[in-house]
Design a protein around this motif. Structure first.
Motif, mmCIF file in Angstrom:
data_model
loop_
_atom_site.group_PDB
_atom_site.id
_atom_site.type_symbol
_atom_site.label_atom_id
_atom_site.label_comp_id
_atom_site.label_asym_id
_atom_site.label_seq_id
_atom_site.Cartn_x
_atom_site.Cartn_y
_atom_site.Cartn_z
ATOM 1 N N GLY A 157 0.867 -1.071 0.005
ATOM 2 C CA GLY A 157 0.045 -0.075 0.043
ATOM 3 C C GLY A 157 0.824 1.495 -0.031
ATOM 4 N N GLY A 158 0.186 2.481 -0.330
ATOM 5 C CA GLY A 158 0.744 3.715 -0.114
ATOM 6 C C GLY A 158 2.250 3.992 -0.445
ATOM 7 N N GLY A 159 2.721 4.877 -0.818
ATOM 8 C CA GLY A 159 3.980 5.383 -0.893
ATOM 9 C C GLY A 159 4.751 5.736 0.467
ATOM 10 N N GLY A 160 5.637 6.662 0.104
ATOM 11 C CA GLY A 160 6.387 7.344 1.317
ATOM 12 C C GLY A 160 7.541 6.591 1.772
ATOM 13 N N SER A 161 8.099 7.382 2.632
ATOM 14 C CA SER A 161 9.433 6.544 3.200
ATOM 15 C C SER A 161 9.323 6.655 4.795
ATOM 16 C CB SER A 161 10.364 7.717 2.899
ATOM 17 O OG SER A 161 11.688 7.194 2.743
ATOM 18 N N GLU A 162 8.939 5.370 5.154
ATOM 19 C CA GLU A 162 8.842 5.224 6.579
ATOM 20 C C GLU A 162 10.144 4.735 6.933
ATOM 21 O OE1 GLU A 162 5.701 2.118 6.583
ATOM 22 O OE2 GLU A 162 4.462 3.455 5.391
ATOM 23 N N ALA A 163 10.524 4.999 8.464
ATOM 24 C CA ALA A 163 11.836 4.528 8.777
ATOM 25 C C ALA A 163 11.962 3.043 8.718
ATOM 26 C CB ALA A 163 11.753 5.043 10.410
ATOM 27 N N GLY A 164 13.139 2.467 7.979
ATOM 28 C CA GLY A 164 13.160 1.231 7.979
ATOM 29 C C GLY A 164 12.497 0.766 6.623
ATOM 30 N N GLY A 165 11.449 1.239 6.359
ATOM 31 C CA GLY A 165 10.633 0.668 5.104
ATOM 32 C C GLY A 165 9.927 -0.499 5.412
ATOM 33 N N SER A 166 8.648 -0.635 4.964
ATOM 34 C CA SER A 166 7.981 -1.946 5.235
ATOM 35 C C SER A 166 7.865 -2.785 3.942
ATOM 36 C CB SER A 166 6.732 -1.548 5.707
ATOM 37 O OG SER A 166 5.875 -0.858 4.684
ATOM 38 N N LEU A 167 8.406 -2.570 3.119
ATOM 39 C CA LEU A 167 8.560 -3.198 1.752
ATOM 40 C C LEU A 167 9.644 -4.164 2.040
ATOM 41 C CD1 LEU A 167 8.240 -1.022 -1.368
ATOM 42 C CD2 LEU A 167 6.493 -2.581 -0.469
ATOM 43 N N ASP A 168 9.351 -5.456 1.669
ATOM 44 C CA ASP A 168 10.568 -6.413 1.507
ATOM 45 C C ASP A 168 10.534 -7.022 -0.033
ATOM 46 O OD1 ASP A 168 8.314 -8.171 1.139
ATOM 47 O OD2 ASP A 168 8.627 -9.164 3.086
ATOM 48 N N ALA A 169 11.329 -7.848 -0.333
ATOM 49 C CA ALA A 169 11.587 -8.549 -1.429
ATOM 50 C C ALA A 169 10.303 -9.006 -2.285
ATOM 51 C CB ALA A 169 12.576 -9.517 -1.675
ATOM 52 N N ASP A 170 9.550 -9.837 -1.396
ATOM 53 C CA ASP A 170 8.479 -10.317 -1.774
ATOM 54 C C ASP A 170 7.396 -9.367 -2.172
ATOM 55 O OD1 ASP A 170 9.268 -13.145 -1.345
ATOM 56 O OD2 ASP A 170 8.307 -13.306 0.535
ATOM 57 N N ALA A 171 7.216 -8.538 -1.368
ATOM 58 C CA ALA A 171 6.149 -7.435 -1.532
ATOM 59 C C ALA A 171 6.641 -6.608 -2.955
ATOM 60 C CB ALA A 171 6.268 -6.444 -0.324
ATOM 61 N N VAL A 172 7.705 -6.242 -3.216
ATOM 62 C CA VAL A 172 8.271 -5.883 -4.355
ATOM 63 C C VAL A 172 8.115 -6.668 -5.539
ATOM 64 C CG1 VAL A 172 10.427 -4.791 -5.715
ATOM 65 C CG2 VAL A 172 9.950 -4.145 -3.351
ATOM 66 N N THR A 173 8.228 -7.875 -5.447
ATOM 67 C CA THR A 173 7.938 -8.891 -6.558
ATOM 68 C C THR A 173 6.705 -8.735 -6.840
ATOM 69 O OG1 THR A 173 10.140 -10.324 -5.913
ATOM 70 C CG2 THR A 173 8.578 -11.275 -7.303
ATOM 71 N N LYS A 174 5.925 -8.945 -5.788
ATOM 72 C CA LYS A 174 4.377 -8.922 -6.322
ATOM 73 C C LYS A 174 3.817 -7.791 -6.835
ATOM 74 C CE LYS A 174 -0.224 -9.349 -3.838
ATOM 75 N NZ LYS A 174 -0.819 -9.472 -5.217
ATOM 76 N N GLU A 175 4.254 -6.133 -6.600
ATOM 77 C CA GLU A 175 3.918 -5.078 -7.152
ATOM 78 C C GLU A 175 4.418 -5.133 -8.632
ATOM 79 O OE1 GLU A 175 4.585 -1.351 -5.219
ATOM 80 O OE2 GLU A 175 4.181 -2.421 -3.181
ATOM 81 N N ILE A 176 5.710 -5.647 -9.024
ATOM 82 C CA ILE A 176 6.188 -5.419 -10.172
ATOM 83 C C ILE A 176 5.332 -6.670 -11.111
ATOM 84 C CG2 ILE A 176 8.018 -6.154 -11.664
ATOM 85 C CD1 ILE A 176 9.874 -5.256 -9.447
ATOM 86 N N ASP B 1 2.532 -7.969 -10.532
ATOM 87 C CA ASP B 1 0.903 -7.668 -10.666
ATOM 88 C C ASP B 1 0.591 -6.406 -11.840
ATOM 89 O OD1 ASP B 1 0.088 -9.252 -8.775
ATOM 90 O OD2 ASP B 1 -0.122 -7.675 -7.451
ATOM 91 N N ALA B 2 1.799 -5.553 -11.736
ATOM 92 C CA ALA B 2 1.509 -4.427 -12.907
ATOM 93 C C ALA B 2 1.983 -4.864 -14.088
ATOM 94 C CB ALA B 2 2.644 -3.263 -12.275
ATOM 95 N N ALA B 3 3.280 -5.785 -14.250
ATOM 96 C CA ALA B 3 3.751 -6.099 -15.737
ATOM 97 C C ALA B 3 2.429 -7.128 -16.290
ATOM 98 C CB ALA B 3 4.917 -6.811 -15.428
ATOM 99 N N THR B 4 1.977 -8.031 -15.481
ATOM 100 C CA THR B 4 1.226 -9.129 -16.117
ATOM 101 C C THR B 4 -0.193 -8.389 -16.391
ATOM 102 O OG1 THR B 4 0.324 -9.850 -13.804
ATOM 103 C CG2 THR B 4 2.117 -11.101 -14.879
ATOM 104 N N ALA B 5 -0.747 -7.206 -15.618
ATOM 105 C CA ALA B 5 -1.861 -6.577 -16.012
ATOM 106 C C ALA B 5 -1.672 -5.826 -17.377
ATOM 107 C CB ALA B 5 -2.379 -5.631 -14.775
ATOM 108 N N ALA B 6 -0.393 -5.576 -17.583
ATOM 109 C CA ALA B 6 -0.019 -4.699 -18.917
ATOM 110 C C ALA B 6 0.136 -5.609 -19.943
ATOM 111 C CB ALA B 6 1.124 -3.887 -18.536
ATOM 112 N N GLY B 7 0.040 -6.886 -19.791
ATOM 113 C CA GLY B 7 0.349 -7.578 -20.939
ATOM 114 C C GLY B 7 1.547 -8.469 -21.150
ATOM 115 N N PHE B 8 2.270 -8.584 -19.939
ATOM 116 C CA PHE B 8 3.621 -9.186 -20.092
ATOM 117 C C PHE B 8 3.383 -10.460 -19.252
ATOM 118 C CE2 PHE B 8 6.103 -4.950 -20.262
ATOM 119 C CZ PHE B 8 6.434 -5.023 -21.443
ATOM 120 N N THR B 9 4.149 -11.449 -19.569
ATOM 121 C CA THR B 9 4.770 -12.709 -18.930
ATOM 122 C C THR B 9 5.948 -12.620 -18.559
ATOM 123 O OG1 THR B 9 4.916 -14.045 -21.038
ATOM 124 C CG2 THR B 9 2.810 -14.161 -20.257
#
Length: 182
Positions: free
Chosen positions: A47-66, A68-76
């Motif tokens: 969720g949301g953007g922003g820069s939180e101390a330490g960050g809450s994104l991990d590699a799995d969350a980043v992978t999922k965001e990429i 989801d966005a890429a497959t919705a755009a027509g990529f495999t």
């Protein structure tokens, strides 16, 4: 060839971590495809953007965001690329599109970047030259390099994200040293 690529990628991170490179310590990473990266050390948030101390994104969350966005755009995802080394899986995500299967790789690339930007990734530097485009996006403690290379029937689209934390900078430096000796 693989070792040379990882050495170059790790060198880029070391220079950027030392303040010699992108805006705000952003890093440029290279690599191939990694499928689903391994679990990170935190719960991960998409969720949301922003820069939180330490960050809450991990590699799995980043992978999922990429993904989801890429497959919705027509990529495999092209699973024939190189994997991220095991010791860097919490610090780096690499997602390579199978651009040959996309109806319009340029449009799918633009749509993917737009979706990521709409999901809190802040667009930074852009580089365009000779049919290649590289866009930098940042979210929390991650920097994403979205690249689209297409000329004369050749097309390659990659999304490479790196964690800018001190811990990951140390892991990238250690990987660089290990590969220098090999």
């Amino acid at each position: 060839m693989r070792k040379a690529m990882w050495v170059a990628a790790a060198a880029g991170v070391v220079l950027l971590a030392a303040g010699c490179g992108g805006e705000g310590g952003s890093g440029k990473r290279g690599g191939g495809s990694s499928g689903g990266s391994s679990a990170g050390s935190s719960a991960g948030s998409t969720g949301g953007g922003g820069s939180e101390a330490g960050g809450s994104l991990d590699a799995d969350a980043v992978t999922k965001e990429i993904t989801d966005a890429a497959t919705a755009a027509g990529f495999t995802q092209d699973s024939s690329g190189e994997d991220v080394p095991a010791e860097l899986k919490d610090c780096m995500v690499s997602w390579t599109a199978d651009a040959k299967k996309a109806a319009d790789p340029k449009k799918s690339y633009d749509t993917t970047v737009g979706t990521l930007a709409g999901g809190g990734w802040k667009e930074g530097q852009n580089f365009e030259q000779s049919g290649s485009t590289i866009k930098t996006l940042d979210k929390e403690n991650w920097t994403l390099k979205a690249s689209n290379h297409g000329a004369s029937g050749f097309s390659m689209v990659m999304f490479i994200a790196s964690n800018n934390s001190t811990e990951c900078a140390a892991l990238f430096a250690a990987d660089l040293e290990k590969n220098k000796k090999s």
